[in-house]
Design a protein around this motif. Structure first.
Motif, mmCIF file in Angstrom:
data_model
loop_
_atom_site.group_PDB
_atom_site.id
_atom_site.type_symbol
_atom_site.label_atom_id
_atom_site.label_comp_id
_atom_site.label_asym_id
_atom_site.label_seq_id
_atom_site.Cartn_x
_atom_site.Cartn_y
_atom_site.Cartn_z
ATOM 1 N N ARG A 363 -5.562 -0.034 9.144
ATOM 2 C CA ARG A 363 -4.614 -1.229 8.456
ATOM 3 C C ARG A 363 -4.406 -1.162 7.169
ATOM 4 O O ARG A 363 -5.197 -0.546 6.408
ATOM 5 N N HIS A 364 -3.136 -1.621 6.824
ATOM 6 C CA HIS A 364 -2.700 -1.623 5.490
ATOM 7 C C HIS A 364 -3.555 -2.721 4.760
ATOM 8 O O HIS A 364 -3.767 -3.738 5.108
ATOM 9 N N ASP A 366 -3.572 -4.556 0.979
ATOM 10 C CA ASP A 366 -3.100 -4.621 -0.481
ATOM 11 C C ASP A 366 -4.314 -5.384 -1.287
ATOM 12 O O ASP A 366 -4.150 -6.786 -1.366
ATOM 13 N N LEU A 532 5.637 -3.452 0.399
ATOM 14 C CA LEU A 532 5.449 -2.775 1.532
ATOM 15 C C LEU A 532 6.208 -1.389 1.689
ATOM 16 O O LEU A 532 5.679 -0.075 2.017
ATOM 17 N N SER A 535 4.755 1.027 -1.029
ATOM 18 C CA SER A 535 3.333 1.659 -0.503
ATOM 19 C C SER A 535 3.646 2.809 0.263
ATOM 20 O O SER A 535 2.816 3.687 0.227
ATOM 21 N N GLY A 536 4.586 2.610 1.292
ATOM 22 C CA GLY A 536 4.903 3.514 2.192
ATOM 23 C C GLY A 536 5.468 4.665 1.543
ATOM 24 O O GLY A 536 4.956 5.841 1.825
ATOM 25 N N ASP A 561 1.301 0.529 11.188
ATOM 26 C CA ASP A 561 0.752 -0.915 10.724
ATOM 27 C C ASP A 561 1.661 -1.489 9.703
ATOM 28 O O ASP A 561 1.729 -2.707 9.855
ATOM 29 N N ARG A 562 2.198 -0.622 8.696
ATOM 30 C CA ARG A 562 3.021 -1.460 7.715
ATOM 31 C C ARG A 562 4.326 -1.796 8.247
ATOM 32 O O ARG A 562 5.106 -2.784 7.848
ATOM 33 N N LEU A 565 3.922 -5.132 9.993
ATOM 34 C CA LEU A 565 3.992 -6.104 8.756
ATOM 35 C C LEU A 565 5.263 -6.161 8.366
ATOM 36 O O LEU A 565 5.874 -7.482 8.099
#
Length: 691
Positions: A363-364, A366, A532, A535-536, A561-562, A565
């Motif tokens: 899971r991502h 933050d 997001l 982050s990727g 998972d991202r 989201l």
């Protein structure tokens, strides 16, 4: 306006019956605040029985945790108000931080453990000697409400989580089959990409529902691990389908027909895909597995050999056959797992894709946004307590209590402020409605039966609001806070001044939470999407420049998972918003190919290793800094690496590296002309997808 359905009315009747049962038992056993039990019923009740039970368990644990914290902190720091306020604020903030990192229904335990300490601690701050009685009473009444909600939900027309999960999975697989048929025709446009991303959001919803299966009574209760395995493979299908559509687009754009063996394999694959309702007959399952094995053979026969004389078409064709094999394996696994879930098998048929070769359930998290939320709730509590202490307001303790509740309750949203304001406004509506009950109706009520009759019209209507997603927030604010404001007890003793003061403090605390949240951490869906995506990009950069072998399964699990989201946030944007057309799946494909390339690099010739190393270094810089790929000269380095790898002797590492380079080139430069060793690409004429 949405009209409640029969199912909505049934949920409302069940919830009201459970609430009245909790109040009756509370009055019968002389509990001091039976209205807490009533409010708990409305907070915990869910349309699905298993979800009601799981939320109840998490609420009991969280309540006990928060009550324990209050018992420890309040008597110890009662003589130092500043330290007490700081300690309670830090406790609530810490629990909220952990809750936001968990990102599962279990997070409710930590969130509740945080604000329960505020609900118990602040009213007891002026009378520390009452802390034990207050904590015990709340724990007893919360447990009573949970037991009543769970009992009625389980016995009266229960609705199984397992049935809903199974139905959602069937729908998802049917939609996925239709998109697979589209991909096999080479349709990879904007609408197809949006549909694939929508499926990622649907898979995330199935995953969230599946966490309640352990508390369900359906026959697939013990199949939660099957659902998790199915969800991972469902998500893994999305970048594979995206790749298939992309490769077929390239091959068909060249104007020539597909090689006969490849065309035959694709046609057989189209016949194997079934978008209709699934069949769980054992003979059909066995026949489907046999057909899948024949498909693997046909795809292998269509796969071209690659050597130093191979052209771009051969490389793209080899990449396509690899993805076709992956699709068959993943689709076969999905069918096997779905069959096991439907038939109650504890062990599915042998699976082709193991997690280590596919994706892990990661899971991502933050941490920055979780920390900002924690800071926001701490500031709101401190400000409300400062106002309460400095003003000497006798009923001011409700403000920090409700500031904690409002900040925690909606912290998982990108912009909690509209939800907090709605919660505050409808709590105000509840205060007005309950005032009518308190001062006009209750003086005329002398027995429990009449109490039920006078409460039924309003709470039955409000219950239907809770059951409908569009109005759930409004209904919950009226029902839960209205139950608390109603303050049902064994004796009637309403006082208007006390009622007005305590409820004014309660609403002011919510508005304070909204103001602080707006100043500290309120963001929109677009900001969250960009965060997001960034982050990727950092994850891909880390995969490109790490020296130790990257874990492909961990990368895939985190990125998928991202994607889950991103899906609902992208859907919330305007139809013409530029972010909706971003090819998110292309970046996942690029990252997976980067990991494959790094893994194969050490077995290549020295010149090829150097070319790949230069490419990976440039990729890491592009994804870390946001540099345009054309400015980084990536197309030149890609083609140089392709030339060097093609000149290597035939080996598995060569094939892996070559196919990875093809995937990276197509992901970064979908509009680039075909690779040719004699015609180096011009970066200035190429449109990239990585910007």
């Amino acid at each position: 306006m949405t009209v409640p359905s029969g199912r909505d009315w049934l949920f409302s009747v069940k919830t009201f019956a459970a609430a009245m049962l909790a109040v009756y038992i509370g009055l019968l056993t002389s509990l001091p605040r039976p209205y807490w039990a009533m409010a708990t019923v409305y907070i915990c009740s869910q349309p699905l029985s298993g979800a009601t039970r799981s939320k109840g368990v998490y609420r009991v644990i969280g309540t006990c945790m928060g009550a324990t914290a209050a018992i420890v902190l309040v008597p110890s720091l009662a003589n130092a108000p500043v330290l007490l306020v700081g300690a309670l604020a830090l406790w609530v903030a810490g629990c909220l931080y952990v809750s936001l990192l968990d990102r599962s229904p279990r997070s409710y335990t930590f969130m509740l453990g945080g604000y329960t300490a505020a609900l118990i601690g602040f009213p007891a701050a002026t009378d520390p000697g009452s802390i034990w009685d207050l904590a015990l009473a709340r724990s007893e009444e919360i447990t009573l409400g949970i037991l009543c909600a769970s009992l009625v939900s389980s016995l009266v027309f229960p609705r199984s989580v397992g049935d809903v999960v199974a139905a959602r999975a069937n729908t998802w697989l049917g939609d996925g089959a239709r998109l697979a048929l589209d991909a096999l025709t080479g349709r990879g446009g904007t609408e197809t990409r949006r549909d694939l991303i929508r499926l990622a959001g649907d898979a995330a919803e199935i995953d969230m529902l599946a966490t309640h299966l352990a508390y369900d009574t359906s026959r697939i209760r013990d199949a939660a691990h099957h659902v998790l395995a199915l969800r991972l493979r469902m998500l893994m299908l999305l970048p594979v389908l995206s790749s298939i559509a992309d490769r077929l687009t390239v091959l068909r754009a060249q104007g020539d027909d597909l090689p006969p063996k490849l065309a035959q394999a694709i046609e057989r694959l189209r016949g194997w895909i079934r978008p209709g309702p699934p069949s769980f007959a054992e003979e059909e399952r066995i026949a489907g597995e046999a057909d899948a094995e024949h498909l693997r053979v046909a795809i292998a026969e269509a796969e071209p050999m690659l050597d130093q004389h191979s052209d771009w078409t051969a490389a793209v064709t080899a990449s396509l056959t690899l993805r076709l094999r992956e699709f068959v394996d993943l689709a076969s696994d999905c069918r096997a797992l779905r069959h096991s879930i439907a038939t109650g098998r504890r062990r599915p048929a042998p699976l082709r894709v193991e997690p280590q070769a596919g994706a892990l359930a990661l899971r991502h998290r933050d941490h920055a946004m979780a920390l900002l939320s924690a800071v926001g709730v701490a500031i709101a509590i401190v400000l409300c307590c400062t106002f309460w202490i400095q003003s000497g307001w006798p009923d001011g303790s409700a403000a920090p209590m409700m500031a904690a509740v409002a900040c925690c309750f909606f912290a998982a949203q990108d912009d909690p402020v509209p939800a907090i304001l709605q919660f505050a406004n409808y709590t105000g509506v509840a205060v007005v409605l309950m005032a009518v009950y308190q001062f006009a109706i209750f003086p005329l009520v002398h027995d429990f039966e009449i109490l039920v009759l006078v409460l039924a019209p309003m709470f039955l209507i409000v219950g239907t609001l809770i059951s409908m997603p569009k109005t759930a927030g409004r209904g919950l604010a009226i029902a839960a806070n209205g139950s608390t404001v109603l303050a049902l007890q064994s004796t009637y003793g309403a006082d208007f001044n006390s009622y007005a003061n305590s409820n004014l403090s309660l609403i002011l605390g919510m508005y304070a939470a909204a103001i602080v949240t707006r100043l500290v951490r309120s963001v929109g869906a677009e900001w969250a999407i960009r965060r997001l995506i960034w982050s990727g990009r950092r994850t891909i950069a880390a995969a490109a420049d790490r020296r130790d072998p990257a874990n492909r399964a961990r990368f895939a699990g985190l990125m998928l998972d991202r994607l889950g989201l991103l899906a609902p946030r992208l859907a919330a944007l305007d139809t013409n918003h530029a972010l909706r057309d971003r090819d998110i799946l292309a970046h996942i494909r690029i990252g997976l190919n980067v990991i494959d390339l790094r893994g194969a690099r050490s077995a290549l010739t020295l010149p090829a290793q150097e070319a790949v190393k230069a490419l990976l270094k440039s990729l890491a810089r592009v994804y870390r800094t946001g540099l345009e790929v054309s400015d980084a000269g990536l197309i030149g380095r890609l083609d140089a690496a392709l030339g060097q790898v093609l000149s290597c002797d035939e080996a598995p590492a060569k094939r892996t590296a070559l196919l990875a380079l093809v995937g990276i080139r197509r992901g970064l430069f979908p509009e680039a002309p075909p690779y040719s060793p004699d015609q180096p690409s011009n970066p200035g004429q190429i449109e990239s997808a990585a910007a």
